[in-house]
Design a protein around this motif. Structure first.
Motif, PDB file in Angstrom:
ATOM      1  N   LEU A 125       0.826  -1.202   0.000  1.00 38.56           N
ATOM      2  CA  LEU A 125       0.000   0.000   0.000  1.00 38.56           C
ATOM      3  C   LEU A 125       0.864   1.256   0.000  1.00 38.56           C
ATOM      4  CD1 LEU A 125      -2.688  -0.964   2.678  1.00 38.56           C
ATOM      5  CD2 LEU A 125      -2.947  -1.023   0.194  1.00 38.56           C
ATOM      6  N   PRO A 126       0.386   2.331  -0.609  1.00 39.51           N
ATOM      7  CA  PRO A 126       1.058   3.615  -0.429  1.00 39.51           C
ATOM      8  C   PRO A 126       1.112   3.960   1.056  1.00 39.51           C
ATOM      9  CG  PRO A 126      -0.532   3.740  -2.218  1.00 39.51           C
ATOM     10  CD  PRO A 126      -0.756   2.424  -1.543  1.00 39.51           C
ATOM     11  N   ALA A 127       2.134   4.695   1.458  1.00 39.88           N
ATOM     12  CA  ALA A 127       2.368   4.968   2.875  1.00 39.88           C
ATOM     13  C   ALA A 127       1.197   5.704   3.505  1.00 39.88           C
ATOM     14  CB  ALA A 127       3.648   5.784   3.042  1.00 39.88           C
ATOM     15  N   TRP A 128       0.858   5.297   4.725  1.00 34.54           N
ATOM     16  CA  TRP A 128      -0.119   6.046   5.512  1.00 34.54           C
ATOM     17  C   TRP A 128       0.533   7.326   6.006  1.00 34.54           C
ATOM     18  CZ3 TRP A 128      -4.857   4.410   4.964  1.00 34.54           C
ATOM     19  CH2 TRP A 128      -5.105   3.050   4.747  1.00 34.54           C
ATOM     20  N   ARG A 129      -0.283   8.305   6.358  1.00 34.70           N
ATOM     21  CA  ARG A 129       0.280   9.551   6.864  1.00 34.70           C
ATOM     22  C   ARG A 129       1.019   9.284   8.171  1.00 34.70           C
ATOM     23  NH1 ARG A 129      -5.537  11.022   7.984  1.00 34.70           N
ATOM     24  NH2 ARG A 129      -5.856  10.791  10.201  1.00 34.70           N
ATOM     25  N   ALA A 130       1.870  10.199   8.559  1.00 40.84           N
ATOM     26  CA  ALA A 130       2.696  10.024   9.751  1.00 40.84           C
ATOM     27  C   ALA A 130       1.834   9.766  10.975  1.00 40.84           C
ATOM     28  CB  ALA A 130       3.566  11.263   9.973  1.00 40.84           C
ATOM     29  N   GLY A 131       2.208   8.765  11.748  1.00 36.99           N
ATOM     30  CA  GLY A 131       1.483   8.451  12.978  1.00 36.99           C
ATOM     31  C   GLY A 131       0.852   7.082  12.966  1.00 36.99           C
ATOM     32  N   PRO A 132      -0.061   6.792  12.006  1.00 37.87           N
ATOM     33  CA  PRO A 132      -0.710   5.480  11.993  1.00 37.87           C
ATOM     34  C   PRO A 132       0.297   4.347  11.860  1.00 37.87           C
ATOM     35  CG  PRO A 132      -1.929   7.013  10.627  1.00 37.87           C
ATOM     36  CD  PRO A 132      -0.678   7.720  11.043  1.00 37.87           C
ATOM     37  N   SER A 133      -0.018   3.226  12.510  1.00 40.56           N
ATOM     38  CA  SER A 133       0.935   2.123  12.579  1.00 40.56           C
ATOM     39  C   SER A 133       0.514   0.929  11.731  1.00 40.56           C
ATOM     40  CB  SER A 133       1.086   1.676  14.040  1.00 40.56           C
ATOM     41  OG  SER A 133      -0.180   1.305  14.584  1.00 40.56           O
ATOM     42  N   CYS A 134      -0.467   1.066  10.855  1.00 36.73           N
ATOM     43  CA  CYS A 134      -0.881  -0.053  10.018  1.00 36.73           C
ATOM     44  C   CYS A 134       0.222  -0.404   9.025  1.00 36.73           C
ATOM     45  CB  CYS A 134      -2.176   0.283   9.287  1.00 36.73           C
ATOM     46  SG  CYS A 134      -3.627   0.308  10.378  1.00 36.73           S
TER      47      CYS A 134
END
Length: 402
Positions: A125-134
């Motif tokens: 997946l494209p990177a999640w925004r900073a913070g989320p740990s999925c």
């Protein structure tokens, strides 16, 4: 035919081979590969004599992957060339045969991926925004909303990159508590049938849009996504989010918005209510109990009316709502340590004053001298409205023995 005529004709054919055939290019493997390469939807037509090479859209840098071969463009045949007979000869030579390419063309891989197949394949997946740990790298999507997984919410299919084959577009959420960030991602298959990531269409943001509701791929390859300005949760109903359909197209290496609004105006469902209160001074009454009156002011600071305002007072359980003053706050309910009621509609800019009486029975000592007083804006159905300034929704009331 005389010997001289034969020699003259032979010389003509030799001249033909030297000057004409050298200029005829028979498309070989390299020419075909140049012609068929590229998945950019804005293909340029081949000319009558040569096929121009296209630069294939590169996959965006969220995953390392090899792009599949794609549907080739046509390879034009080389025109046939004939040689005119010499004036002195009675016969005409047979024209040279046309030179054509008989090489087969290869179709782009089928990127139609079912829900079951997408759930069963590792994806990047494209990177999640900073913070989320999925997780993002070679992870499996989930069919439910367990904490810390990438939840597959919806998917649709269509030729989004213009290669003549269908791709798969999915709405995914990184589940964190009751919410989590969301993004719409396009997937394809490579030549070996492996699921690969084409790119991110759009993602929810901390600002706006905070939520993604639905997706739809239309006939021309545009990916339509319904976005919302406010994320549901924390007592906010999804119906209060402003919704917009925005269209996105693949531009060779990324998706770009091509239709729909690009921003949100003021949300008409946002409210702004505030509360202030005086101290509650408890004095001894004739029957030995202690009574007092607290003045609570509720104000609608917003630009639209609020259907109802909920008032909560977290007083100790021994502090009871007395008779007087509560008629303006109907539906009073007493729970252990909490008194709640509902205030009528407030017009924009209107303030309501409540003089509320309280009583503490004789011989009772208060366990604390402070109580929280909080207000919430509600709609006519009792759902909490989002408040643009939560800092003035809660104050503390001091309780004093007089």
């Amino acid at each position: 035919m005389s010997e001289q005529e034969t020699l003259d004709l032979a010389e003509e054919f030799a001249h033909y081979r030297r000057t004409v055939l050298d200029k005829v290019e028979v498309p070989g493997p390299a020419a075909v590969r140049r012609t068929v390469r590229g998945r950019n939807r804005r293909r340029w037509g081949a000319t009558a004599t040569t096929a121009l090479a296209l630069l294939g859209g590169s996959a965006i840098g969220y995953a390392a992957m090899s792009g599949p071969d794609h549907r080739p463009g046509p390879v034009e045949p080389t025109p046939s060339v004939s040689v005119s007979p010499t004036p002195s000869g009675p016969a005409s030579p047979t024209p040279s045969p046309s030179v054509t390419s008989g090489r087969p063309t290869s179709a782009a891989p089928d990127g139609r991926i079912s829900r079951a197949q997408l759930l069963g394949a590792p994806v990047t997946l494209p990177a999640w925004r900073a913070g989320p740990s999925c997780p993002t790298s070679q992870t499996r999507l989930s069919g439910d909303d367990r904490e810390g997984v990438n939840w597959l919410l919806a998917l649709d299919h269509g030729d989004v990159d213009g290669d003549g084959a269908v791709e798969t577009v999915a709405l995914v959420q990184c589940v964190l508590g009751t919410g989590g960030p969301m993004q719409v991602v396009a997937f394809d298959r490579d030549e070996a049938g492996k699921v690969v990531t084409l790119g991110r269409v759009v993602a929810a943001t901390i600002d706006k849009p905070q939520w993604l509701f639905a997706l739809d791929v239309v006939g021309d390859g545009t990916v339509r996504v319904q976005v919302g300005d406010i994320a549901p949760g924390g007592g906010w109903a999804a119906k209060w989010s402003q919704r917009q359909w925005r269209g996105y197209r693949w531009e060779g290496d990324a998706f770009t918005q091509v239709s729909g609004p690009t921003s949100f105006g003021p949300n008409p469902n946002l409210a702004d209510v505030s509360v202030t209160t005086d101290d509650l001074v408890l004095r001894t009454a004739d029957d030995g109990s202690r009574t007092g009156t607290a003045t609570v002011r509720i104000r609608n600071r917003g630009t639209a009316p609020v259907a109802r305002v909920g008032l909560r007072m977290a007083v100790p359980a021994v502090v009871r709502a007395d008779v007087d003053g509560w008629e303006l706050c109907p539906g009073v309910q007493g729970d252990v340590g909490t008194i709640t009621c509902s205030v009528r509609q407030l017009a924009a800019g209107e303030e309501m004053r409540l003089d509320l009486d309280f009583r503490v029975l004789e011989g009772i000592t208060l366990s604390t001298d402070k109580a929280d007083v909080e207000v919430q804006p509600w709609d006519s159905e009792g759902d909490v409205l989002p408040d643009v300034n939560r800092s003035d929704n809660l104050v503390q009331m001091k309780m004093i023995y007089g």
